[in-house]
Motif scaffolding. Structure first.
Motif, PDB file in Angstrom:
ATOM      1  N   TYR A  54       6.997  -3.243  -1.371  1.00 42.19           N
ATOM      2  CA  TYR A  54       7.992  -3.472  -0.446  1.00 42.19           C
ATOM      3  C   TYR A  54       7.893  -4.959   0.362  1.00 42.19           C
ATOM      4  O   TYR A  54       8.862  -5.576   0.604  1.00 42.19           O
ATOM      5  N   TRP A  55       6.847  -5.158   0.947  1.00 40.73           N
ATOM      6  CA  TRP A  55       6.344  -6.296   1.484  1.00 40.73           C
ATOM      7  C   TRP A  55       5.522  -7.467   1.061  1.00 40.73           C
ATOM      8  O   TRP A  55       5.933  -8.530   0.821  1.00 40.73           O
ATOM      9  N   THR A  76       7.740 -14.104 -10.438  1.00 43.46           N
ATOM     10  CA  THR A  76       9.317 -13.448 -10.697  1.00 43.46           C
ATOM     11  C   THR A  76       9.107 -12.328 -11.594  1.00 43.46           C
ATOM     12  O   THR A  76       8.308 -12.578 -12.543  1.00 43.46           O
ATOM     13  N   TYR A  77       9.853 -11.477 -11.245  1.00 43.14           N
ATOM     14  CA  TYR A  77      10.187 -10.305 -12.230  1.00 43.14           C
ATOM     15  C   TYR A  77      11.439 -10.685 -12.782  1.00 43.14           C
ATOM     16  O   TYR A  77      12.564 -10.793 -12.428  1.00 43.14           O
ATOM     17  N   SER A  78      11.485 -10.823 -14.240  1.00 51.73           N
ATOM     18  CA  SER A  78      12.824 -10.917 -14.871  1.00 51.73           C
ATOM     19  C   SER A  78      13.383  -9.842 -15.910  1.00 51.73           C
ATOM     20  O   SER A  78      14.324 -10.199 -16.582  1.00 51.73           O
ATOM     21  N   LEU A 108      14.516  -2.680  -4.895  1.00 44.36           N
ATOM     22  CA  LEU A 108      14.601  -2.297  -3.590  1.00 44.36           C
ATOM     23  C   LEU A 108      13.921  -3.497  -3.000  1.00 44.36           C
ATOM     24  O   LEU A 108      12.718  -3.764  -3.223  1.00 44.36           O
ATOM     25  N   ASN A 109      14.797  -4.095  -2.192  1.00 42.98           N
ATOM     26  CA  ASN A 109      14.061  -5.176  -1.260  1.00 42.98           C
ATOM     27  C   ASN A 109      14.001  -6.360  -2.255  1.00 42.98           C
ATOM     28  O   ASN A 109      12.839  -7.159  -2.014  1.00 42.98           O
ATOM     29  N   ASN A 110      14.512  -6.369  -3.561  1.00 41.18           N
ATOM     30  CA  ASN A 110      14.565  -7.340  -4.614  1.00 41.18           C
ATOM     31  C   ASN A 110      13.138  -7.288  -5.302  1.00 41.18           C
ATOM     32  O   ASN A 110      12.540  -8.010  -5.678  1.00 41.18           O
ATOM     33  N   VAL A 111      12.356  -5.830  -5.432  1.00 35.34           N
ATOM     34  CA  VAL A 111      11.545  -5.502  -6.075  1.00 35.34           C
ATOM     35  C   VAL A 111      11.702  -4.486  -6.961  1.00 35.34           C
ATOM     36  O   VAL A 111      12.369  -3.495  -6.526  1.00 35.34           O
ATOM     37  N   PRO A 112      11.694  -4.682  -8.283  1.00 38.52           N
ATOM     38  CA  PRO A 112      11.813  -3.510  -9.246  1.00 38.52           C
ATOM     39  C   PRO A 112      11.275  -2.306  -8.857  1.00 38.52           C
ATOM     40  O   PRO A 112       9.992  -2.221  -8.475  1.00 38.52           O
ATOM     41  N   ILE A 113      11.990  -1.536  -8.779  1.00 40.37           N
ATOM     42  CA  ILE A 113      11.499   0.242  -8.537  1.00 40.37           C
ATOM     43  C   ILE A 113      10.595   0.636  -9.223  1.00 40.37           C
ATOM     44  O   ILE A 113       9.519   1.207  -9.183  1.00 40.37           O
ATOM     45  N   ALA A 114      10.533   0.205 -10.549  1.00 39.37           N
ATOM     46  CA  ALA A 114       9.441   0.482 -11.656  1.00 39.37           C
ATOM     47  C   ALA A 114       7.898   0.259 -11.056  1.00 39.37           C
ATOM     48  O   ALA A 114       7.194   0.727 -11.695  1.00 39.37           O
ATOM     49  N   MET A 115       8.059  -1.087 -10.511  1.00 36.15           N
ATOM     50  CA  MET A 115       6.776  -1.524  -9.910  1.00 36.15           C
ATOM     51  C   MET A 115       5.959  -0.693  -8.950  1.00 36.15           C
ATOM     52  O   MET A 115       4.867  -0.472  -8.766  1.00 36.15           O
ATOM     53  N   PRO A 160       7.067 -21.586   3.503  1.00 36.72           N
ATOM     54  CA  PRO A 160       8.040 -20.596   4.014  1.00 36.72           C
ATOM     55  C   PRO A 160       8.053 -19.308   3.259  1.00 36.72           C
ATOM     56  O   PRO A 160       8.166 -19.304   2.017  1.00 36.72           O
ATOM     57  N   LEU A 161       8.363 -18.141   4.057  1.00 34.83           N
ATOM     58  CA  LEU A 161       8.485 -16.858   3.328  1.00 34.83           C
ATOM     59  C   LEU A 161       9.869 -16.277   3.269  1.00 34.83           C
ATOM     60  O   LEU A 161      10.479 -16.430   4.476  1.00 34.83           O
ATOM     61  N   THR A 162      10.296 -16.001   2.114  1.00 34.23           N
ATOM     62  CA  THR A 162      11.583 -15.707   2.078  1.00 34.23           C
ATOM     63  C   THR A 162      11.462 -14.204   1.686  1.00 34.23           C
ATOM     64  O   THR A 162      10.944 -13.791   0.598  1.00 34.23           O
ATOM     65  N   VAL A 163      12.280 -13.293   2.181  1.00 33.28           N
ATOM     66  CA  VAL A 163      12.084 -11.623   1.695  1.00 33.28           C
ATOM     67  C   VAL A 163      13.700 -11.198   1.444  1.00 33.28           C
ATOM     68  O   VAL A 163      14.760 -11.349   2.229  1.00 33.28           O
ATOM     69  N   GLY A 164      13.543 -10.483   0.542  1.00 40.83           N
ATOM     70  CA  GLY A 164      14.876  -9.646  -0.076  1.00 40.83           C
ATOM     71  C   GLY A 164      16.072 -10.451  -0.630  1.00 40.83           C
ATOM     72  O   GLY A 164      17.054 -10.007  -0.794  1.00 40.83           O
ATOM     73  N   VAL A 165      15.316 -11.645  -1.164  1.00 43.04           N
ATOM     74  CA  VAL A 165      16.490 -12.567  -1.891  1.00 43.04           C
ATOM     75  C   VAL A 165      16.109 -12.669  -3.232  1.00 43.04           C
ATOM     76  O   VAL A 165      14.756 -12.918  -3.479  1.00 43.04           O
TER      77      VAL A 165
END
Length: 316
Positions: free
Chosen positions: A136-137, A149-151, A157-164, A311-316
């Motif tokens: 998540y973080w 990147t995951y493609s 969830l929060n731009n992270v594949p749930i499978a991960m 810079p840190l970008t979260v959730g995009v």
């Protein structure tokens, strides 16, 4: 950009240096006089931990073989997000179910304890919380610092594949049982003191870097997890990823160390009716502890990010 030949030379030099240093540190150690050197917990004094680690020792090559077949034969090419979630969930399921069948591989005192008091339950919660925080973080640090990147098709969830989230559960379960065995071998093989402490800390560092590098290398043929510069991911990225394990490897080894103290005490000659001794760790304390170590890791990752000026970008 470093070419493939250069990266082989670079990684060979890095790993060879690490192993040479460890070899030198092992050479100067004083062997322990107890003669109880072991990779695994003592089945008489730590039967709960022994059963847990044996379970994952047996399961690890199973999931690795299945995962390897999926990647090598590119079975994922026909998968939708649903299939990614389903198959990785199924691979993670034996890790989650282990507290319900604690004696399936070897006998465990956990079978006689309430579910919430079982070592396997608490160890699974510890790793599940850590896995969730990491995905998540921490994934966003990989997105920002290493341009990962995951493609593949995914629900996120929060731009992270749930499978991960599922995949990390079985990966980390195996990693931490393996690290436990290496660190325990040091603690049981050599006399305590400064020399052993230096070897222990050096081993944590090498294990952390090697684990991160091997994961990056073995998953490199999966085209839907990519880096802007994969060679940098091998060298610098392995050190960045290894920050996770610098904290979690020694922490997990010491987690719930007193779970079998009553059994161990009796085995060591203590009065059989003395009753349980040592600190009892609850499920809630397990969650809090894992969250605490998770925050330590996140701070270390962010310190590196700040140093690099990224810079840190979260959730995009």
């Amino acid at each position: 950009m470093i070419d493939s030949n250069d990266i082989i030379v670079t990684m060979t030099a890095i790993l060879s240096t690490m192993f040479a240093i460890l070899g030198g540190l092992i050479y100067i150690q004083t062997p322990a006089i107890t003669g109880t050197s072991s990779f695994y917990p003592n089945p008489k004094t730590e039967p709960s931990k022994y059963a847990y680690e044996m379970y994952h020792t047996y399961y690890s090559p199973i999931w690795m073989a299945i995962f390897g077949i999926i990647v090598i034969f590119q079975l994922y090419e026909t998968w939708s997000a649903r299939e990614y979630n389903l198959y990785l969930f199924l691979l993670a399921l034996p890790c989650v179910l282990q507290p319900l069948i604690p004696s399936v591989v070897v006998s465990s005192p956990d079978a006689k304890r309430p579910l919430k008091e079982r070592y396997a339950t608490k160890a699974t919660i510890w790793l599940a919380v850590y896995t969730f925080i990491g995905n998540y973080w921490y994934t966003h640090y990989f997105y920002s610092v290493l341009k990962a990147t995951y493609s593949m098709p995914s629900t996120r969830l929060n731009n992270v594949p749930i499978a991960m989230f599922f995949a990390t559960m079985f990966y980390f379960s195996s990693y931490h049982v393996f690290s436990n065995s290496m660190l325990r071998k040091i603690k049981t093989s050599f006399e305590p003191g400064m020399k052993r402490r230096i070897l222990y800390l050096s081993t944590v560092f090498v294990l952390s870097y090697l684990t991160a590098f091997m994961e990056t290398l073995t998953i490199s043929s999966f085209p839907y997890y990519s880096f802007e510069d994969r060679n940098m991911a091998y060298t610098v990225g392995s050190a960045f990823y290894g920050i996770y394990f610098l904290v979690s490897f020694p922490a997990f080894l010491e987690f719930d160390r007193d779970v079998d103290m009553d059994i161990g005490g009796a085995a060591a000659g203590a009065a059989a009716d003395a009753g349980p001794v040592g600190k009892k760790v609850t499920c809630w304390e397990t969650v809090v502890e894992s969250c605490g170590y998770g925050m330590m890791i996140m701070c270390l990752l962010d310190f590196v990010r700040l140093y690099l000026g990224v810079p840190l970008t979260v959730g995009v």
